[in-house]
Enzyme design. Structure first.
Site, PDB file in Angstrom:
ATOM      1  N   ASP A 138      70.735  42.654  79.443  1.00 63.20           N
ATOM      2  CA  ASP A 138      69.447  42.776  78.762  1.00 63.20           C
ATOM      3  C   ASP A 138      69.210  44.227  78.337  1.00 63.20           C
ATOM      4  O   ASP A 138      68.334  44.502  77.524  1.00 63.20           O
ATOM      5  CB  ASP A 138      68.300  42.346  79.699  1.00 63.20           C
ATOM      6  CG  ASP A 138      67.933  40.879  79.531  1.00 63.20           C
ATOM      7  OD1 ASP A 138      68.078  40.368  78.399  1.00 63.20           O
ATOM      8  OD2 ASP A 138      67.496  40.254  80.523  1.00 63.20           O
ATOM      9  N   LYS A 192      69.337  29.958  76.415  1.00 57.97           N
ATOM     10  CA  LYS A 192      70.359  31.010  76.578  1.00 57.97           C
ATOM     11  C   LYS A 192      71.636  30.413  77.162  1.00 57.97           C
ATOM     12  O   LYS A 192      72.744  30.724  76.720  1.00 57.97           O
ATOM     13  CB  LYS A 192      69.819  32.138  77.478  1.00 57.97           C
ATOM     14  CG  LYS A 192      68.752  32.980  76.794  1.00 57.97           C
ATOM     15  CD  LYS A 192      67.999  33.882  77.757  1.00 57.97           C
ATOM     16  CE  LYS A 192      66.879  34.629  77.037  1.00 57.97           C
ATOM     17  NZ  LYS A 192      66.014  35.413  77.939  1.00 57.97           N
ATOM     18  N   GLN A 223      65.318  36.349  84.387  1.00 60.93           N
ATOM     19  CA  GLN A 223      64.274  35.969  83.429  1.00 60.93           C
ATOM     20  C   GLN A 223      62.922  36.509  83.895  1.00 60.93           C
ATOM     21  O   GLN A 223      62.505  36.263  85.026  1.00 60.93           O
ATOM     22  CB  GLN A 223      64.239  34.437  83.274  1.00 60.93           C
ATOM     23  CG  GLN A 223      63.302  33.950  82.196  1.00 60.93           C
ATOM     24  CD  GLN A 223      63.701  34.431  80.785  1.00 60.93           C
ATOM     25  OE1 GLN A 223      64.862  34.347  80.390  1.00 60.93           O
ATOM     26  NE2 GLN A 223      62.729  34.939  80.036  1.00 60.93           N
TER      27      GLN A 223
END
Ligand SMILES: NC(=O)c1ccc[n+]([C@@H]2O[C@H](COP(=O)([O-])OP(=O)(O)OC[C@H]3O[C@@H](n4cnc5c(N)ncnc54)[C@H](OP(=O)(O)O)[C@@H]3O)[C@@H](O)[C@H]2O)c1
Length: 290
Positions: free
Chosen positions: A121, A54, A98
């Protein structure tokens, strides 16, 4: 019949190029680079690879990217303190925590602590609620990536029957919300299945598009797919011999489907792409608000 491959790697490259071009114009106009702060707790090897990929994509698109690493034994209070600081930092437009987090940390509390404007997200209640209400701010990355992969390959979603296997809060459920929206690129008829669904194969065989997101290696077999249907495999499973496979029995199903995503190289690269898309949107939104 051998299915056409829906190549997520190639599409991700194209879309990341488009995002980089838009970001360059934004940076030139405002003197600001979109910025993503990644938070990694502990030393899960898969999480480390995801975060590295990412960040690499961010850097290639001309974004700022920061990595905040905390030890596995980190307390919830410490993590919340870091998120509070990132929420207040005007150079950080998106925050990515994460998952999974170590067991002493309540994931829900952490997700809710991220400022909704920086929740790239789109896991938090505000962004999911906006999607459910029909006026989304950011779309969750994996389901948005699935939608883009289908649309950009000319798969008709309008009026199509999409059967989603899996109802998780990060894939199946938001994908259903995205595809049933009364909007261009959606307007699908959606059926969501899960571990308690009866006669699953009868349901998947009715689909124009089948999406599988359950985390069971090679679960979807050829006799569960209507000839000519499109098949999207979200699953990522590692076999004992180390091979990476999806939730679809690829070798068998590609003989029945008209189009299919590979694993790896299908949905995975699209997830990263939509994270960049959301981070750029976040930078644009926060710049307009300031
Ligand atoms: N490519 C990517 O970028 C990406 C992103 C996210 C996830 N993934 C992968 O996608 C897979 C799913 O992830 P997730 O987070 O959505 O999983 P999850 O939270 O574990 O949810 C799994 C879902 O599958 C359902 N399920 C399990 N066994 C089933 C069965 N035998 N028949 C029908 N449904 C069944 C479960 O039903 P219940 O609700 O009834 O328990 C649940 O809804 C994993 O392999 C994950 O690694 C990939």
């Amino acid at each position: 019949m051998s299915a056409v491959l829906l190549d997520g790697k190639k599409l991700a490259q194209t879309m990341q190029g488009e995002i980089a071009a838009t970001a360059a114009v934004f940076t030139q106009k405002h003197g600001i680079r979109p910025g993503l702060a990644a938070v990694l707790v502990g030393d899960n090897p898969a999480s480390r690879i995801y975060v590295r990929n990412k960040r690499k994509a961010c850097q290639q698109a001309g974004f700022e990217s920061w990595l905040h690493e905390l030890p596995h034994e980190c307390t919830q209070a410490k993590l919340l303190d870091l998120i509070r600081r990132l929420n207040q930092d005007p150079t950080v437009h998106g925050i990515l925590v994460q998952l999974p987090l170590p067991p002493q940390i309540d994931e829900k509390a952490i997700i809710q602590a991220v400022s909704p404007l920086k929740d790239v997200d789109a896991f938090g209640s505000e962004n999911l609620g906006l999607l459910a209400a029909g006026h989304p701010r950011y779309l969750p990355c994996t389901p948005h990536g699935v939608q883009q992969l289908l649309l950009r390959n000319g798969v008709q979603l309008e009026g199509a029957h999409v059967v989603i296997v899996g109802r998780s809060a990060i894939v199946g459920k938001p994908l259903a919300l995205i595809l049933m929206q009364k909007a261009a690129g959606a307007n699908a008829t959606v059926t969501v299945c899960h571990s308690r669904s009866r006669n699953l194969a009868d349901l998947t065989r009715q689909a124009d598009v089948v999406v599988v997101a359950i985390g069971l290696a090679e679960f979807l077999k050829a006799d569960m797919v209507r000839p000519g249907a499109v098949v999207v495999d979200v699953g990522i499973n590692r076999l004992p011999d180390g091979k990476l496979v999806g939730d679809v029995d690829f070798a068998a199903v590609r003989g029945v489907a008209s189009a299919i995503t590979p694993v790896p190289g299908g949905v995975g690269p699209m997830t990263i792409t939509m994270l960049l898309h959301n981070t750029l949107s976040a930078a644009q939104l926060q710049t307009m608000k300031s």
